[in-house]
Design a protein around this motif. Structure first.
Motif, short mmCIF file in Angstrom:
data_model
loop_
_atom_site.label_atom_id
_atom_site.label_comp_id
_atom_site.label_asym_id
_atom_site.label_seq_id
_atom_site.Cartn_x
_atom_site.Cartn_y
_atom_site.Cartn_z
N LEU A 109 18.14 -3.66 -20.03
CA LEU A 109 19.34 -4.37 -19.61
C LEU A 109 20.59 -3.78 -20.25
O LEU A 109 21.60 -3.56 -19.58
CB LEU A 109 19.21 -5.85 -19.97
N SER A 110 20.53 -3.49 -21.54
CA SER A 110 21.73 -2.99 -22.24
C SER A 110 22.17 -1.63 -21.72
O SER A 110 23.35 -1.29 -21.81
CB SER A 110 21.48 -2.93 -23.75
N LEU A 111 21.26 -0.85 -21.18
CA LEU A 111 21.61 0.47 -20.67
C LEU A 111 22.45 0.40 -19.39
O LEU A 111 23.04 1.39 -18.98
CB LEU A 111 20.36 1.32 -20.47
N VAL A 112 22.56 -0.78 -18.80
CA VAL A 112 23.45 -0.96 -17.66
C VAL A 112 24.88 -0.61 -18.08
O VAL A 112 25.65 -0.06 -17.29
CB VAL A 112 23.33 -2.39 -17.09
N TRP B 202 19.92 10.37 -14.42
CA TRP B 202 18.65 9.93 -15.00
C TRP B 202 18.76 9.95 -16.52
O TRP B 202 19.45 10.79 -17.10
CB TRP B 202 17.51 10.86 -14.58
N LEU B 203 18.05 9.04 -17.17
CA LEU B 203 17.99 8.94 -18.62
C LEU B 203 16.53 8.76 -19.04
O LEU B 203 15.85 7.86 -18.53
CB LEU B 203 18.81 7.73 -19.11
N ARG C 259 11.79 8.06 -16.93
CA ARG C 259 13.22 8.26 -16.68
C ARG C 259 13.73 7.11 -15.82
O ARG C 259 13.06 6.72 -14.86
CB ARG C 259 13.46 9.61 -15.99
N ILE C 260 14.91 6.62 -16.19
CA ILE C 260 15.53 5.53 -15.44
C ILE C 260 16.95 5.93 -15.04
O ILE C 260 17.54 6.84 -15.63
CB ILE C 260 15.54 4.21 -16.24
N ARG C 261 17.47 5.22 -14.04
CA ARG C 261 18.87 5.40 -13.64
C ARG C 261 19.34 4.09 -13.04
O ARG C 261 18.54 3.23 -12.64
CB ARG C 261 19.04 6.53 -12.64
N ARG D 72 25.81 -5.45 -8.50
CA ARG D 72 24.37 -5.47 -8.74
C ARG D 72 23.94 -4.08 -9.18
O ARG D 72 24.17 -3.09 -8.47
CB ARG D 72 23.60 -5.88 -7.50
N VAL D 73 23.35 -4.02 -10.36
CA VAL D 73 22.80 -2.76 -10.85
C VAL D 73 21.29 -2.89 -10.89
O VAL D 73 20.75 -3.80 -11.52
CB VAL D 73 23.35 -2.38 -12.24
N THR D 74 20.64 -2.01 -10.17
CA THR D 74 19.18 -1.94 -10.15
C THR D 74 18.78 -0.74 -10.99
O THR D 74 19.18 0.39 -10.70
CB THR D 74 18.67 -1.78 -8.70
#
Length: 161
Positions: A69-72, A25-26, A107-109, A129-131
């Motif tokens: 998107l860039s955090l992918v 998580w970020l 928080r995202i992951r 595929r990154v969700t």
């Protein structure tokens, strides 16, 4: 450390359909949003003005879609590693979508899945595929199909993985 590691063309080619699991998580901080706004010149109030954004449609600042998107690029190495390479390149992406806003403080992951793999000349092209999941939300902040090409070192005798 990556959830999955691929050390050969054969291993990567066999990975089509593989669930890569989730990254760490970020937390999306206002500082991160502000730095992205400074780097890109996108100073729209919905991202950088907490007072005005409090009265806006989301009740607070939201991350830029392109920040999400860039955090992918941060999440992908946590999902998978490709070793024994001569070269790996980012070939592009398909189907970028932003289904939900990512509010400051959330928080995202990244959740990954290998959706296609094919041999192209001496390289292997993988579409992952990154969700980008938002904690506590039914809708993701971003869904992207990333495309990478990998050229592996020639196999050594006795080497397999």
């Amino acid at each position: 450390m990556a959830n999955q590691t691929f050390g050969s063309a054969e291993a990567l080619l066999a990975a089509e359909g593989m669930d890569l699991g989730c990254s760490e998580w970020l937390e999306i901080t206002q500082e991160r949003i502000n730095l992205f706004a400074e780097a890109t010149g996108d100073q729209q109030w919905i991202h950088v003005d907490p007072v005005k954004a409090a009265d806006g449609p989301f009740g607070k600042c939201i991350a830029h879609g392109y920040l999400t998107l860039s955090l992918v690029n941060l999440f992908l190495p946590q999902l998978m590693a490709v070793e024994n390479l001569q070269m790996g390149v980012n070939y592009g992406c398909d189907k970028v979508r932003f289904p939900a806003a990512v509010p400051v403080g959330s928080r995202i992951r990244g959740r990954g899945e290998v959706i296609a793999v094919e041999a192209i000349k001496q390289a292997v092209q993988a579409t992952v595929r990154v969700t980008v999941e938002i904690e506590g939300s039914d809708r993701p902040g971003c869904v992207i199909d990333t495309i990478s090409r990998y050229t592996f070192n020639p196999a050594q005798s006795g080497e397999s993985r």
